[in-house]
Design a protein around this motif. Structure first.
Motif, PDB file in Angstrom:
ATOM      1  N   LYS A 139       0.771  -1.159  -0.110  1.00  0.00           N
ATOM      2  CA  LYS A 139       0.197  -0.080  -0.054  1.00  0.00           C
ATOM      3  C   LYS A 139       0.865   1.283  -0.111  1.00  0.00           C
ATOM      4  CE  LYS A 139      -3.363  -2.232   2.994  1.00  0.00           C
ATOM      5  NZ  LYS A 139      -4.035  -2.411   4.093  1.00  0.00           N
ATOM      6  N   PHE A 140       0.192   2.263  -0.327  1.00  0.00           N
ATOM      7  CA  PHE A 140       0.553   3.748  -0.166  1.00  0.00           C
ATOM      8  C   PHE A 140       0.199   4.204   1.027  1.00  0.00           C
ATOM      9  CE2 PHE A 140       2.082   2.883  -4.547  1.00  0.00           C
ATOM     10  CZ  PHE A 140       3.279   3.768  -4.616  1.00  0.00           C
ATOM     11  N   TYR A 141       0.913   4.980   1.765  1.00  0.00           N
ATOM     12  CA  TYR A 141       0.249   5.877   3.160  1.00  0.00           C
ATOM     13  C   TYR A 141       0.537   7.153   2.678  1.00  0.00           C
ATOM     14  CZ  TYR A 141       0.437   1.391   5.506  1.00  0.00           C
ATOM     15  OH  TYR A 141       0.040   0.065   6.088  1.00  0.00           O
ATOM     16  N   THR A 142      -0.677   8.198   3.198  1.00  0.00           N
ATOM     17  CA  THR A 142      -0.478   9.666   3.153  1.00  0.00           C
ATOM     18  C   THR A 142      -0.310   9.791   4.799  1.00  0.00           C
ATOM     19  OG1 THR A 142      -2.166  10.015   1.529  1.00  0.00           O
ATOM     20  CG2 THR A 142      -1.622  11.763   2.886  1.00  0.00           C
ATOM     21  N   VAL A 143       0.978  10.428   4.824  1.00  0.00           N
ATOM     22  CA  VAL A 143       1.454  10.653   6.163  1.00  0.00           C
ATOM     23  C   VAL A 143       1.697  12.148   6.536  1.00  0.00           C
ATOM     24  CG1 VAL A 143       2.732   8.383   6.434  1.00  0.00           C
ATOM     25  CG2 VAL A 143       4.077  10.366   5.397  1.00  0.00           C
ATOM     26  N   LYS A 144       1.616  12.608   7.923  1.00  0.00           N
ATOM     27  CA  LYS A 144       1.840  14.035   8.229  1.00  0.00           C
ATOM     28  C   LYS A 144       3.044  14.185   9.035  1.00  0.00           C
ATOM     29  CE  LYS A 144      -1.711  16.477   9.840  1.00  0.00           C
ATOM     30  NZ  LYS A 144      -2.571  17.004  10.377  1.00  0.00           N
ATOM     31  N   CYS A 145       4.005  14.767   8.493  1.00  0.00           N
ATOM     32  CA  CYS A 145       5.122  15.306   9.250  1.00  0.00           C
ATOM     33  C   CYS A 145       5.189  15.673  10.549  1.00  0.00           C
ATOM     34  CB  CYS A 145       6.148  16.072   8.317  1.00  0.00           C
ATOM     35  SG  CYS A 145       7.549  16.653   9.021  1.00  0.00           S
ATOM     36  N   PRO A 146       5.602  15.160  11.700  1.00  0.00           N
ATOM     37  CA  PRO A 146       5.291  15.729  13.061  1.00  0.00           C
ATOM     38  C   PRO A 146       5.912  17.075  13.239  1.00  0.00           C
ATOM     39  CG  PRO A 146       6.893  14.061  12.881  1.00  0.00           C
ATOM     40  CD  PRO A 146       6.569  14.041  11.328  1.00  0.00           C
ATOM     41  N   ASP A 147       6.916  17.411  12.467  1.00  0.00           N
ATOM     42  CA  ASP A 147       7.538  18.869  12.771  1.00  0.00           C
ATOM     43  C   ASP A 147       6.611  19.792  11.888  1.00  0.00           C
ATOM     44  OD1 ASP A 147       9.359  17.665  14.270  1.00  0.00           O
ATOM     45  OD2 ASP A 147      10.923  17.950  12.754  1.00  0.00           O
TER      46      ASP A 147
ATOM     47  N   GLU B 232       4.113  19.488   9.616  1.00  0.00           N
ATOM     48  CA  GLU B 232       2.734  18.888   9.231  1.00  0.00           C
ATOM     49  C   GLU B 232       2.549  18.999   7.639  1.00  0.00           C
ATOM     50  OE1 GLU B 232      -0.471  21.157  11.386  1.00  0.00           O
ATOM     51  OE2 GLU B 232       0.513  20.612  13.432  1.00  0.00           O
ATOM     52  N   ASN B 233       3.546  18.740   6.814  1.00  0.00           N
ATOM     53  CA  ASN B 233       3.394  18.632   5.421  1.00  0.00           C
ATOM     54  C   ASN B 233       2.791  17.225   5.391  1.00  0.00           C
ATOM     55  OD1 ASN B 233       3.848  18.903   2.745  1.00  0.00           O
ATOM     56  ND2 ASN B 233       5.620  17.530   2.959  1.00  0.00           N
ATOM     57  N   GLU B 234       1.968  16.974   4.497  1.00  0.00           N
ATOM     58  CA  GLU B 234       1.382  15.638   4.170  1.00  0.00           C
ATOM     59  C   GLU B 234       2.065  15.239   2.797  1.00  0.00           C
ATOM     60  OE1 GLU B 234      -3.019  15.814   3.682  1.00  0.00           O
ATOM     61  OE2 GLU B 234      -2.983  16.484   5.895  1.00  0.00           O
ATOM     62  N   GLN B 235       2.394  13.855   2.791  1.00  0.00           N
ATOM     63  CA  GLN B 235       2.980  13.196   1.250  1.00  0.00           C
ATOM     64  C   GLN B 235       2.744  12.125   1.387  1.00  0.00           C
ATOM     65  OE1 GLN B 235       7.117  14.599   2.188  1.00  0.00           O
ATOM     66  NE2 GLN B 235       7.889  12.645   1.729  1.00  0.00           N
ATOM     67  N   LYS B 236       2.596  11.361   0.214  1.00  0.00           N
ATOM     68  CA  LYS B 236       2.505   9.896   0.091  1.00  0.00           C
ATOM     69  C   LYS B 236       3.601   8.987   0.228  1.00  0.00           C
ATOM     70  CE  LYS B 236      -1.887  10.231  -2.168  1.00  0.00           C
ATOM     71  NZ  LYS B 236      -2.606  10.329  -3.462  1.00  0.00           N
ATOM     72  N   ILE B 237       3.864   7.930   0.926  1.00  0.00           N
ATOM     73  CA  ILE B 237       5.023   7.280   0.761  1.00  0.00           C
ATOM     74  C   ILE B 237       4.712   5.907   0.738  1.00  0.00           C
ATOM     75  CG2 ILE B 237       6.459   8.514   2.411  1.00  0.00           C
ATOM     76  CD1 ILE B 237       5.686   6.799   4.740  1.00  0.00           C
TER      77      ILE B 237
END
Length: 62
Positions: free
Chosen positions: A11-19, A21-26
């Motif tokens: 799968k691919f995940y959309t994640v949010k950076c903890p610092d 708060e940028n969202e990107q897919k990994i």
């Protein structure tokens, strides 16, 4: 000839950076270190089969 329907196992995940708060897919099974494109914080590291995800997972995509 027999056709085999293979289920997509990764799968691919959309994640949010903890610092920042940028969202990107990994990718779930990332084979290299994944950094945030904005601030450079490490979001995922390879660990055997699946990646060790260090960010908040917001959504899953198949």
């Amino acid at each position: 000839m027999v056709r085999v329907n293979r289920e997509n196992r990764s799968k691919f995940y959309t994640v949010k950076c903890p610092d920042c708060e940028n969202e990107q897919k990994i990718f779930q099974r990332a084979s290299s270190v994944v950094d945030c494109v904005v601030c450079g914080k490490i979001l995922a590291e390879p660990k055997g089969g699946n990646a060790d995800i260090k960010a908040e997972i917001i959504a899953e995509h198949e």
